[in-house]
Design an enzyme around this catalytic site. Sequence first.
Site, mmCIF file in Angstrom:
data_model
loop_
_atom_site.group_PDB
_atom_site.id
_atom_site.type_symbol
_atom_site.label_atom_id
_atom_site.label_comp_id
_atom_site.label_asym_id
_atom_site.label_seq_id
_atom_site.Cartn_x
_atom_site.Cartn_y
_atom_site.Cartn_z
ATOM 1 N N GLU A 283 0.818 -1.223 0.000
ATOM 2 C CA GLU A 283 0.000 0.000 0.000
ATOM 3 C C GLU A 283 0.846 1.265 0.000
ATOM 4 O OE1 GLU A 283 -2.717 0.491 3.317
ATOM 5 O OE2 GLU A 283 -3.654 2.226 2.398
ATOM 6 N N LYS B 265 -2.402 -1.937 -3.245
ATOM 7 C CA LYS B 265 -3.471 -1.086 -2.681
ATOM 8 C C LYS B 265 -3.059 0.369 -2.829
ATOM 9 C CE LYS B 265 -6.059 -0.195 1.553
ATOM 10 N NZ LYS B 265 -6.824 -0.824 2.624
ATOM 11 N N GLY C 41 -9.066 6.698 1.157
ATOM 12 C CA GLY C 41 -8.203 7.855 1.408
ATOM 13 C C GLY C 41 -8.860 9.165 1.781
ATOM 14 N N ARG D 291 -12.641 3.950 5.502
ATOM 15 C CA ARG D 291 -13.654 4.973 5.762
ATOM 16 C C ARG D 291 -14.848 4.895 4.821
ATOM 17 N NH1 ARG D 291 -9.174 9.506 5.877
ATOM 18 N NH2 ARG D 291 -8.099 7.768 4.871
HETATM 19 P P1 13P Z 1 -9.283 4.219 3.781
HETATM 20 O O1 13P Z 1 -10.131 3.513 2.755
HETATM 21 O O2 13P Z 1 -10.081 4.915 4.861
HETATM 22 O O3 13P Z 1 -8.232 5.088 3.158
HETATM 23 O O4 13P Z 1 -8.523 3.092 4.596
HETATM 24 C C1 13P Z 1 -7.903 2.093 3.920
HETATM 25 C C2 13P Z 1 -6.678 1.695 4.627
HETATM 26 O O5 13P Z 1 -6.483 0.532 4.889
HETATM 27 C C3 13P Z 1 -5.686 2.730 4.961
HETATM 28 O O6 13P Z 1 -4.476 2.150 5.311
#
Ligand code: 13P
Length: 339
Positions: free
Chosen positions: A177, A219, A262, A293
């Site tokens: 990620e 990711k 994000g 989120r």
């Molecule tokens: P968000 O979709 O809220 O960005 O969270 C995903 C995530 O795993 C962040 O590390």
Amino acid sequence: MQVSAMERTIAELTAPAKGILAADESSGTIEKRLRSVGVQSTEAVRRNYRELLFTAPELNLYVSGVILYEETLRQSSEAGTPFPQLLAAQGIVPGIKVDKGTQALANFPGDKFTQGLDGLTDRLAGYKELGARFAKWRAVFTIGDGIPSHRAIAVNADGLARYAAICQEFGIVPIVEPEVLMDGSHDIARCAEVTEAVLERVFHALHNHRVALEYMLLKPNMVLPGADCPIQATPEQIAAATLRCFRRTVPVAVPGICFLSGGQSDEAATANLNAMNVCTGAKPWQLSFSYGRALQAPALKAWHGEAANKMASQQILLKRARLNSLARQGKYSASMEVA
Ligand code: 13P
């Protein structure tokens, strides 16, 4: 390398019409999220909230895997079933966030690097024992004046690659990620430029560390204008810019790309994923979601820490999961939001 275990995990995680629920907020982040709806973060509250998410009826129609935080990996449902087993019994693959958060990168003001490599081998052995079959490590890049620096990109790319290589030794699928944040007033072209530079360096590092691209998932962020940019973009523009960037940088061997949300609104994250999947042109990877989120925010708000709101909150989570499942297939339309 335990190839067959990873092949199975990849097949399950990238199953058609499904995506990943990121429920791996660290103690600090979950405290912030709970406080935003007026709830105090205690271990019992965090457990109750995660149980609400993991027991939403038929979540497994839309969700193939859940990313857990270490505390949650060790917690159990009220009835005493460990969370990893509760998920596995529904055909949902349990995963674990293994990075230890970010720190300022010395001599590079504004840049950060992700910690957590020390002791990772031992920790992974323990997580595997508890049922984790995939892992996640997040690197973060802020766009600003002169940042991210080349050094920050290189250091973080190397961290991601070293983490991914260690995971694969255990037969654990690494989710890689690299997140370019949407904070700031930069335009979409600048986000494209930075995301391309980051992904190019990340795949270079993965190659150097001999990571098998077939057994990992990416990711990434979508290519978006900064949240404070006066010129925002349509889902079609976002999809076109994002796919252009991936075609230049992400090898075909990578089986799946599961986006983070994000800080996008839940509806925007769904519309943008849908646009990605209807966009024509080469896209040799599964394009799916791994949202935190964008899946949880409305459900958390509806819950408010009250047991009486549990079912209503679960229905809201399921609605977002179902709409993102449709978006993952290019079958979503905004009119479904009111249905
Ligand atoms: P968000 O979709 O809220 O960005 O969270 C995903 C995530 O795993 C962040 O590390």
